[in-house]
Design a protein around this motif. Structure first.
Motif, mmCIF file in Angstrom:
data_model
loop_
_atom_site.group_PDB
_atom_site.id
_atom_site.type_symbol
_atom_site.label_atom_id
_atom_site.label_comp_id
_atom_site.label_asym_id
_atom_site.label_seq_id
_atom_site.Cartn_x
_atom_site.Cartn_y
_atom_site.Cartn_z
ATOM 1 N N GLY A 43 0.801 -1.221 0.000
ATOM 2 C CA GLY A 43 0.000 0.000 0.000
ATOM 3 C C GLY A 43 0.835 1.274 0.000
ATOM 4 N N PRO A 44 1.794 1.422 0.934
ATOM 5 C CA PRO A 44 2.605 2.651 0.933
ATOM 6 C C PRO A 44 3.441 2.816 -0.328
ATOM 7 C CG PRO A 44 2.730 1.551 3.066
ATOM 8 C CD PRO A 44 2.050 0.599 2.132
ATOM 9 N N VAL A 45 3.938 1.720 -0.890
ATOM 10 C CA VAL A 45 4.746 1.813 -2.118
ATOM 11 C C VAL A 45 3.882 2.245 -3.296
ATOM 12 C CG1 VAL A 45 6.203 0.540 -3.729
ATOM 13 C CG2 VAL A 45 6.366 0.079 -1.263
ATOM 14 N N LEU A 46 2.729 1.571 -3.456
ATOM 15 C CA LEU A 46 1.834 1.923 -4.557
ATOM 16 C C LEU A 46 1.296 3.341 -4.401
ATOM 17 C CD1 LEU A 46 -0.145 -1.438 -4.903
ATOM 18 C CD2 LEU A 46 1.519 -0.495 -6.516
ATOM 19 N N ASN A 47 1.107 3.764 -3.170
ATOM 20 C CA ASN A 47 0.595 5.114 -2.926
ATOM 21 C C ASN A 47 1.534 6.174 -3.492
ATOM 22 O OD1 ASN A 47 -1.136 7.136 -1.655
ATOM 23 N ND2 ASN A 47 0.509 7.387 -0.162
ATOM 24 N N GLN A 48 2.841 5.913 -3.456
ATOM 25 C CA GLN A 48 3.804 6.861 -4.008
ATOM 26 C C GLN A 48 3.688 6.960 -5.522
ATOM 27 O OE1 GLN A 48 5.808 8.793 -1.941
ATOM 28 N NE2 GLN A 48 4.463 7.810 -0.431
ATOM 29 N N TRP A 49 3.239 5.877 -6.167
ATOM 30 C CA TRP A 49 3.148 5.856 -7.633
ATOM 31 C C TRP A 49 1.801 6.352 -8.145
ATOM 32 C CZ3 TRP A 49 5.178 0.115 -8.073
ATOM 33 C CH2 TRP A 49 6.522 0.084 -7.692
ATOM 34 N N ILE A 50 0.705 5.887 -7.525
ATOM 35 C CA ILE A 50 -0.619 6.147 -8.097
ATOM 36 C C ILE A 50 -1.562 6.871 -7.133
ATOM 37 C CG2 ILE A 50 -0.488 4.218 -9.707
ATOM 38 C CD1 ILE A 50 -2.118 2.540 -7.817
ATOM 39 N N GLY A 51 -1.140 7.071 -5.893
ATOM 40 C CA GLY A 51 -1.981 7.759 -4.927
ATOM 41 C C GLY A 51 -3.145 6.902 -4.463
ATOM 42 N N VAL A 52 -3.864 7.393 -3.467
ATOM 43 C CA VAL A 52 -5.006 6.642 -2.938
ATOM 44 C C VAL A 52 -6.113 6.481 -3.971
ATOM 45 C CG1 VAL A 52 -6.852 6.667 -1.209
ATOM 46 C CG2 VAL A 52 -4.488 7.137 -0.520
ATOM 47 N N PRO A 53 -6.455 7.517 -4.775
ATOM 48 C CA PRO A 53 -7.440 7.275 -5.841
ATOM 49 C C PRO A 53 -7.006 6.156 -6.785
ATOM 50 C CG PRO A 53 -7.159 9.629 -5.522
ATOM 51 C CD PRO A 53 -6.093 8.954 -4.698
ATOM 52 N N GLY A 54 -5.723 6.110 -7.075
ATOM 53 C CA GLY A 54 -5.218 5.028 -7.915
ATOM 54 C C GLY A 54 -5.370 3.667 -7.256
ATOM 55 N N LEU A 55 -5.212 3.621 -5.930
ATOM 56 C CA LEU A 55 -5.425 2.362 -5.214
ATOM 57 C C LEU A 55 -6.872 1.900 -5.319
ATOM 58 C CD1 LEU A 55 -3.334 2.905 -1.941
ATOM 59 C CD2 LEU A 55 -2.746 1.499 -3.914
ATOM 60 N N PHE A 56 -7.800 2.862 -5.260
ATOM 61 C CA PHE A 56 -9.207 2.499 -5.422
ATOM 62 C C PHE A 56 -9.481 1.995 -6.844
ATOM 63 C CE2 PHE A 56 -10.183 5.391 -1.693
ATOM 64 C CZ PHE A 56 -10.674 4.367 -0.887
ATOM 65 N N TRP A 57 -8.896 2.654 -7.843
ATOM 66 C CA TRP A 57 -9.054 2.165 -9.216
ATOM 67 C C TRP A 57 -8.456 0.764 -9.368
ATOM 68 C CZ3 TRP A 57 -12.414 3.982 -12.402
ATOM 69 C CH2 TRP A 57 -12.742 5.332 -12.424
ATOM 70 N N LEU A 58 -7.303 0.546 -8.757
ATOM 71 C CA LEU A 58 -6.683 -0.779 -8.799
ATOM 72 C C LEU A 58 -7.595 -1.816 -8.153
ATOM 73 C CD1 LEU A 58 -4.276 -2.667 -9.301
ATOM 74 C CD2 LEU A 58 -3.305 -1.893 -7.129
ATOM 75 N N THR A 59 -8.249 -1.429 -7.061
ATOM 76 C CA THR A 59 -9.167 -2.315 -6.380
ATOM 77 C C THR A 59 -10.332 -2.703 -7.294
ATOM 78 O OG1 THR A 59 -8.616 -1.404 -4.218
ATOM 79 C CG2 THR A 59 -10.742 -2.484 -4.415
#
Length: 472
Positions: free
Chosen positions: A163-179
């Motif tokens: 989560g923290p690593v991906l957050n640096q690349w795509i941000g929290v909105p990006g994490l939701f899109w990934l989800t």
């Protein structure tokens, strides 16, 4: 090569169809859990910039999925008996993806709360477990449930680290899109990798039965355990409302490196808990280990309370927390299995899982509210107080009976024959409780494995298995 050999040993005895079904369903479950937990270590850092954000609403957003999940998981499981497993699981994954998209597009905290609550409506856990039971023979079900539990644990660990690593690349909105993408991928796996079940049937060892709810809810020992998983996930969610902020602002650790703390802590905490699992199960010291783990949770919260400005102190507290957390995650379902009456384990686990998700919801909301008024120290003090309350319930619990759930395939029998068979099985040495379900052609037993007359039991049917249920 070694991993492939280990997987073959684990699935020894399973047919090719069972292996294909099991790994596909474990993948679906783990993809969904990965999506839920990816934001846990980073959301509170992001949410402060959302329009309308307050600490209480940030915590509510973090735990909002828990309330809808708790309300819908049992009904969705029961509905899958009528409408079929795949339609319910597909609908649940679509709802989960829609919730992820709503949260990804939201620029207000209210929008994220709606998205997270919508994610929780995709409550497919019970339907997935029922489909696993449909597609595996009774003697292979222990392995199947163990693999599902392992996949959940791996998803949680991966989410905290990634989560923290991906957050640096795509941000929290990006994490939701990934989800959302993971949910769609889960639908593809479901329809391409999982065989069709033409006539799903109810499995009392896996699924809740409405006629047994009063029996389970009236069992004070079972409800103590349900309260325990409520407290455990309340503590987890409340702590993570403030822990990422504390790591950044108090301990001075850049968020990009948070994952490099979580991963080694999780791995070493899992290794550290193994001797205590052996002590609890093999040496029959379950109550002592259980109380000790709860006490360590309190110690971790107090350590955070007093040493959170120190990075070393925070990491030590984190290791203590996850060692105890993982130990309790493993022992609580085992205690439920031991305590639940024969034929009631599916219902007991349904109530248990409902309390788990309610705990996540309550922890997010309460953690955020306390943080808003009392800061970091207030949240950790609040959590320590919850542990103190839990210790009172844990210390006064009865030592568990060391009974295993076991099923016996008996073939087709009528109700009169089932009643007679139950009386005969109850007379076998080591059988503590028995329920025979004529419609399923299955006898559900609670047995003392050290006293069980296995020879006498084999006369009643060819297939026997210990049946276990995984958590979260």
């Amino acid at each position: 090569m070694k991993q492939n050999k280990a997987k073959r040993r684990f699935t020894l005895g399973m047919t090719l169809l069972e292996r294909r079904s099991l790994f596909s369903l474990a993948g679906i479950y783990s993809l969904r859990m990965l999506g839920l937990f990816l934001i846990l270590p980073v959301f509170s850092l992001y949410a402060h910039d959302l329009q309308g954000a307050t600490p209480a609403l940030i915590g509510l957003a973090l735990g909002a999925y828990g309330i809808t999940q708790a309300l819908l998981q049992i009904p969705f499981g029961l509905l899958s008996d009528r409408l079929g497993r795949k339609p319910i699981i597909t609908a649940g994954l679509i709802l989960f993806a829609l919730g992820s998209i709503v949260a990804a597009m939201a620029d207000t905290i209210a929008g994220v709360i709606i998205g997270r609550a919508l994610q929780g409506t995709g409550a497919i856990a019970a339907a997935v477990m029922a489909l696993v039971a449909d597609l595996t023979r009774e003697e292979q079900r222990t392995k199947a449930m163990a693999l599902i539990g392992l996949s959940i644990g791996m998803s949680f660990a991966l989410a905290l680290a990634a989560g923290p690593v991906l957050n640096q690349w795509i941000g929290v909105p990006g994490l939701f899109w990934l989800t959302a993408v993971l949910a769609i991928l889960g639908i593809a796996v479901l329809h391409l990798g999982v065989p069709q079940v033409t006539a799903p049937r109810h499995h009392l060892d896996v699924e809740p039965a409405p006629q047994q709810f009063l029996r389970v809810l009236g069992d004070f020992q079972l409800m103590r355990l349900a309260l325990g998983i409520f407290f455990l996930h309340l503590l987890l969610t409340a702590s993570f409302v403030v822990l990422p902020i504390s790591l950044r602002d108090e301990s001075g650790l850049d968020p990009a490196y948070h994952g490099y703390v979580y991963l080694p802590v999780l791995v070493t905490s899992i290794i550290a808990m193994v001797p205590f699992i052996i002590l609890a199960e093999k040496k029959r010291r379950m109550k002592e280990v259980f109380i000790g783990a709860v006490a360590v949770l309190g110690l971790a919260e107090l350590a955070w309370r007093f040493f959170h400005p120190s990075l070393a102190g925070t990491i030590i507290a984190l290791w203590l927390f996850f060692t105890a957390f993982n130990l309790l995650e493993a022992t609580l379902p085992s205690l439920v299995s031991k305590q639940s009456p024969a034929g009631s384990k599916g219902t007991a686990m349904g109530v248990y899982s409902t309390c788990q998700f309610l705990g996540a919801f309550a922890g997010g909301w309460a953690g955020g509210a306390v943080y808003g008024y009392f800061g970091f120290e207030g949240v950790f003090t609040f959590c320590a107080g919850i542990v103190a309350l839990w210790l009172i319930f844990a210390a006064t619990m009865q030592p568990p009976q060391y009974l295993r759930s076991q099923t016996l395939s008996i073939g087709k029998v009528n109700p009169d024959e089932a009643q007679l068979l139950a009386k005969r099985l109850a007379q076998v040495t080591g059988v503590a409780d028995v329920v025979v379900v004529a419609e399923e052609g299955v006898a559900y037993l609670k047995v003392d494995s050290e006293r069980l007359d296995k020879t006498a039991l084999t006369e009643f049917g060819p297939e026997q298995t210990q049946s276990t249920q995984s958590s979260l």
